[in-house]
Design a protein around this motif. Structure first.
Motif, PDB file in Angstrom:
ATOM      1  N   ASN A 182       0.812  -1.218   0.000  1.00 29.19           N
ATOM      2  CA  ASN A 182       0.000   0.000   0.000  1.00 29.19           C
ATOM      3  C   ASN A 182       0.846   1.269   0.000  1.00 29.19           C
ATOM      4  O   ASN A 182       0.477   2.280  -0.605  1.00 29.19           O
ATOM      5  N   SER A 183       1.948   1.242   0.712  1.00 30.98           N
ATOM      6  CA  SER A 183       2.803   2.424   0.847  1.00 30.98           C
ATOM      7  C   SER A 183       4.222   2.064   0.398  1.00 30.98           C
ATOM      8  O   SER A 183       5.073   1.743   1.219  1.00 30.98           O
ATOM      9  N   PRO A 184       4.488   2.136  -0.904  1.00 28.00           N
ATOM     10  CA  PRO A 184       5.801   1.719  -1.407  1.00 28.00           C
ATOM     11  C   PRO A 184       6.863   2.799  -1.225  1.00 28.00           C
ATOM     12  O   PRO A 184       7.405   3.354  -2.193  1.00 28.00           O
ATOM     13  N   LEU A 185       7.180   3.105   0.018  1.00 24.29           N
ATOM     14  CA  LEU A 185       8.135   4.180   0.284  1.00 24.29           C
ATOM     15  C   LEU A 185       9.529   3.849  -0.227  1.00 24.29           C
ATOM     16  O   LEU A 185      10.292   4.736  -0.608  1.00 24.29           O
ATOM     17  N   SER A 186       9.888   2.560  -0.230  1.00 23.36           N
ATOM     18  CA  SER A 186      11.231   2.194  -0.662  1.00 23.36           C
ATOM     19  C   SER A 186      11.416   2.353  -2.162  1.00 23.36           C
ATOM     20  O   SER A 186      12.549   2.373  -2.653  1.00 23.36           O
ATOM     21  N   THR A 187      10.312   2.460  -2.914  1.00 16.29           N
ATOM     22  CA  THR A 187      10.404   2.649  -4.366  1.00 16.29           C
ATOM     23  C   THR A 187       9.834   4.008  -4.766  1.00 16.29           C
ATOM     24  O   THR A 187       9.237   4.152  -5.831  1.00 16.29           O
ATOM     25  N   SER A 188      10.003   4.984  -3.904  1.00 13.30           N
ATOM     26  CA  SER A 188       9.449   6.308  -4.182  1.00 13.30           C
ATOM     27  C   SER A 188      10.561   7.328  -4.396  1.00 13.30           C
ATOM     28  O   SER A 188      11.723   7.093  -4.084  1.00 13.30           O
ATOM     29  N   VAL A 189      10.153   8.459  -4.933  1.00 14.18           N
ATOM     30  CA  VAL A 189      11.033   9.603  -5.152  1.00 14.18           C
ATOM     31  C   VAL A 189      10.532  10.750  -4.291  1.00 14.18           C
ATOM     32  O   VAL A 189       9.317  10.991  -4.203  1.00 14.18           O
ATOM     33  N   THR A 190      11.441  11.464  -3.659  1.00 11.81           N
ATOM     34  CA  THR A 190      11.062  12.626  -2.850  1.00 11.81           C
ATOM     35  C   THR A 190      11.092  13.866  -3.722  1.00 11.81           C
ATOM     36  O   THR A 190      12.104  14.174  -4.356  1.00 11.81           O
ATOM     37  N   THR A 243      13.433  23.968 -18.700  1.00 15.24           N
ATOM     38  CA  THR A 243      13.213  24.128 -20.134  1.00 15.24           C
ATOM     39  C   THR A 243      14.136  23.209 -20.935  1.00 15.24           C
ATOM     40  O   THR A 243      13.768  22.754 -22.026  1.00 15.24           O
ATOM     41  N   ALA A 244      15.338  22.930 -20.410  1.00 19.24           N
ATOM     42  CA  ALA A 244      16.254  22.016 -21.102  1.00 19.24           C
ATOM     43  C   ALA A 244      15.705  20.598 -21.096  1.00 19.24           C
ATOM     44  O   ALA A 244      15.875  19.850 -22.065  1.00 19.24           O
ATOM     45  N   VAL A 245      15.041  20.204 -20.009  1.00 21.58           N
ATOM     46  CA  VAL A 245      14.441  18.870 -19.941  1.00 21.58           C
ATOM     47  C   VAL A 245      13.253  18.769 -20.892  1.00 21.58           C
ATOM     48  O   VAL A 245      13.060  17.755 -21.563  1.00 21.58           O
ATOM     49  N   VAL A 246      12.473  19.855 -20.968  1.00 17.20           N
ATOM     50  CA  VAL A 246      11.295  19.858 -21.835  1.00 17.20           C
ATOM     51  C   VAL A 246      11.695  19.827 -23.309  1.00 17.20           C
ATOM     52  O   VAL A 246      11.090  19.122 -24.124  1.00 17.20           O
ATOM     53  N   SER A 247      12.726  20.588 -23.651  1.00 17.72           N
ATOM     54  CA  SER A 247      13.118  20.708 -25.060  1.00 17.72           C
ATOM     55  C   SER A 247      14.030  19.582 -25.535  1.00 17.72           C
ATOM     56  O   SER A 247      14.136  19.341 -26.737  1.00 17.72           O
ATOM     57  N   ASN A 248      14.692  18.891 -24.616  1.00 18.53           N
ATOM     58  CA  ASN A 248      15.608  17.816 -24.981  1.00 18.53           C
ATOM     59  C   ASN A 248      15.165  16.515 -24.318  1.00 18.53           C
ATOM     60  O   ASN A 248      15.450  16.280 -23.140  1.00 18.53           O
ATOM     61  N   PRO A 249      14.485  15.648 -25.042  1.00 14.45           N
ATOM     62  CA  PRO A 249      13.977  14.406 -24.433  1.00 14.45           C
ATOM     63  C   PRO A 249      15.074  13.541 -23.810  1.00 14.45           C
ATOM     64  O   PRO A 249      14.786  12.752 -22.904  1.00 14.45           O
ATOM     65  N   ARG A 250      16.313  13.677 -24.246  1.00 14.69           N
ATOM     66  CA  ARG A 250      17.393  12.863 -23.681  1.00 14.69           C
ATOM     67  C   ARG A 250      17.653  13.225 -22.215  1.00 14.69           C
ATOM     68  O   ARG A 250      18.177  12.408 -21.452  1.00 14.69           O
ATOM     69  N   GLU A 251      17.300  14.463 -21.809  1.00 15.83           N
ATOM     70  CA  GLU A 251      17.475  14.873 -20.421  1.00 15.83           C
ATOM     71  C   GLU A 251      16.330  14.401 -19.526  1.00 15.83           C
ATOM     72  O   GLU A 251      16.425  14.474 -18.308  1.00 15.83           O
ATOM     73  N   ASN A 252      15.258  13.928 -20.144  1.00 22.90           N
ATOM     74  CA  ASN A 252      14.104  13.434 -19.385  1.00 22.90           C
ATOM     75  C   ASN A 252      14.356  11.979 -19.007  1.00 22.90           C
ATOM     76  O   ASN A 252      13.747  11.060 -19.540  1.00 22.90           O
ATOM     77  N   ILE A 253      15.247  11.779 -18.047  1.00 22.48           N
ATOM     78  CA  ILE A 253      15.742  10.437 -17.735  1.00 22.48           C
ATOM     79  C   ILE A 253      14.796   9.703 -16.788  1.00 22.48           C
ATOM     80  O   ILE A 253      13.927  10.298 -16.146  1.00 22.48           O
ATOM     81  N   PHE A 254      14.990   8.389 -16.702  1.00 20.45           N
ATOM     82  CA  PHE A 254      14.251   7.582 -15.729  1.00 20.45           C
ATOM     83  C   PHE A 254      14.764   7.886 -14.327  1.00 20.45           C
ATOM     84  O   PHE A 254      15.972   7.993 -14.099  1.00 20.45           O
ATOM     85  N   LEU A 255      13.833   8.037 -13.392  1.00 23.40           N
ATOM     86  CA  LEU A 255      14.208   8.201 -11.988  1.00 23.40           C
ATOM     87  C   LEU A 255      14.257   6.838 -11.315  1.00 23.40           C
ATOM     88  O   LEU A 255      13.645   5.867 -11.774  1.00 23.40           O
ATOM     89  N   ARG A 256      14.978   6.807 -10.201  1.00 23.12           N
ATOM     90  CA  ARG A 256      15.187   5.551  -9.498  1.00 23.12           C
ATOM     91  C   ARG A 256      14.749   5.708  -8.037  1.00 23.12           C
ATOM     92  O   ARG A 256      14.719   6.828  -7.508  1.00 23.12           O
ATOM     93  N   PRO A 257      14.392   4.621  -7.385  1.00 21.28           N
ATOM     94  CA  PRO A 257      13.990   4.715  -5.972  1.00 21.28           C
ATOM     95  C   PRO A 257      15.065   5.396  -5.129  1.00 21.28           C
ATOM     96  O   PRO A 257      16.255   5.116  -5.282  1.00 21.28           O
ATOM     97  N   GLY A 258      14.618   6.284  -4.253  1.00 21.09           N
ATOM     98  CA  GLY A 258      15.545   6.990  -3.377  1.00 21.09           C
ATOM     99  C   GLY A 258      16.041   8.306  -3.935  1.00 21.09           C
ATOM    100  O   GLY A 258      16.718   9.062  -3.226  1.00 21.09           O
TER     101      GLY A 258
END
Length: 409
Positions: free
Chosen positions: A172-180, A252-267
């Motif tokens: 129910n509360s996946p805190l270990s796989t969350s991003v702050t 704006t760099a993240v919005v304009s350049n999809p390569r900067e829109n990276i996957f986030l990881r737990p923690g």
């Protein structure tokens, strides 16, 4: 009648030119800026700032101070599509039995079932030792395991005790796989809304915790889940911290350049920082005030255009300066023997000679920094004009009196 010839006026202007420092001015002359880099003391010359003439080599050296990149700093590897349970997660265990009268089902009455054949164990927080408690199975190690593996383990431990048990694990509360998410998020409870949408209690997450989904979430996905950005996009920076590494880039760099829109990881810790970028324009420019610009930055040529350019009848094209505090690492590339390198930040004055046509190319490559000061000095003839103006103010009553005397004679 007393006539005052132009040569005499010019001579007088030159004589009183020494008092030009007392005349009104928007700032120092170009020569004063250059000469002021070092001041004479009893111990010799004391360096106050570095003068750097901007050319292609200087622009290239400044490019050696790379901007942060999320892709370069953290890569873009998709996290595991099968998340595991971690310490601090909230876990609910539901157990079904094939028949009534078992450990977790209602008893048989008159050969008939009187109730449910399942039972839910209230939500438990995974303990620091990575375990939860299941009746008749004891302490079960769940941290680091997938939900399906924990289900199979509990079914095995209950075999022979319960009636063909079937187990369902719900995190129910996946805190270990969350991003702050911190800072300028539009809604701190965005993560709580996502938890509610996934079947968990809306209050199960703290203010800025956003759980990652099994498919993997990119940076913009997490920002959207947190409610978006409260500040203007062109004034917002994204600061991502992962372990001991931190990188900051314009949103704006993240919005304009999809390569900067990276996957986030737990923690990961994602902070949205509002930092309006501005520079100061002073001296012989069309406008003297603080001027904002986009978080992606601008060039010196754009900065001069935003400040109204150089005033035709006042500015010294050879006296365009940018005042900036540079890190010692940057100054070391420009002035390896500078006596100011003992400080972490060194005052540097960049000089651009706009009389040189090549400076028009250089100014398009020279990048402005936040809080830079652009100063354009007055042309030397402007100071002469001021002296002549003062001289005419002084001599005008004398000339008028002489003319009046000649008329009365």
């Amino acid at each position: 009648m007393v006539r005052v010839g132009m040569p005499a006026v010019l001579a007088a202007a030159c004589l009183i030119g020494g008092c030009s420092s007392f005349l009104p001015a928007a700032g120092p002359t170009a020569s004063a800026v250059v000469e002021g880099a070092d001041v004479a003391t009893d111990q010799g010359l004391l360096a106050r700032y570095e003068i750097v003439d901007v050319d292609a080599a200087v622009v290239e050296a400044l490019r050696g101070r790379p901007l942060d990149s999320l892709l370069a700093s953290f890569g873009d590897r998709r996290p595991s599509v099968l998340p595991v349970i971690g310490v601090g997660d909230g876990v609910t265990v539901t157990i079904w039995e094939a028949g009534s009268g078992g450990l977790f089902s209602a008893p048989m009455v008159g050969g008939l079932s009187t109730g449910s054949k399942s039972s839910s164990i209230p939500e438990q927080i995974v303990a620091r030792d990575g375990t939860i408690s299941v009746p008749y199975a004891g302490r079960i190690k769940v941290a680091g395991k997938r939900a399906a593996d924990v289900q199979a383990q509990i079914e095995q431990d209950l075999a022979g005790k319960a009636i063909q048990p079937q187990v369902l694990i719900t995190v129910n509360s996946p805190l270990s796989t969350s991003v702050t998410v911190l800072g300028e998020a539009a809604a701190a409870g965005g993560g709580a809304r996502l938890a509610a949408a996934r079947g968990g209690p809306a209050s199960s997450l703290g203010g800025g915790r956003v759980p990652l989904t099994e498919k993997g979430d990119r940076l913009l996905d997490v920002i959207a889940t947190a409610g978006g950005v409260a500040a203007p996009v062109n004034e917002t920076f994204v600061r991502l911290s992962r372990g001991s590494a931190t990188a900051t880039v314009p949103l704006t760099a993240v919005v304009s350049n999809p390569r900067e829109n990276i996957f986030l990881r737990p923690g990961d810790t994602l902070t949205l920082v509002r930092d309006p970028q501005t520079f100061l324009a002073v001296g012989a420019t069309g406008a003297n005030y603080e001027i904002p610009f986009s978080a992606e930055g601008i060039t010196l040529a754009q900065a001069l255009a935003k400040s109204g350019g150089l005033r035709d009848f006042q500015a010294d094209p050879a006296g365009v300066f940018v005042f900036r505090f540079e890190p010692a690492s940057v100054v070391r590339r420009l002035r390896p023997s500078s006596p100011l390198l003992s400080s972490n930040f060194v005052p540097v004055v960049y000089r651009i000679n706009m009389r040189d046509p090549n400076s028009l190319f250089v100014s398009q490559a020279f990048r402005m920094r936040n809080r830079d000061l652009v100063y354009v000095s007055n042309a030397p003839f402007t100071e002469v004009q001021k002296v002549l103006s003062v001289f005419s103010t002084v001599t005008s009553p004398i000339a008028s009196g002489a003319s009046l005397y000649a008329v009365t004679k």
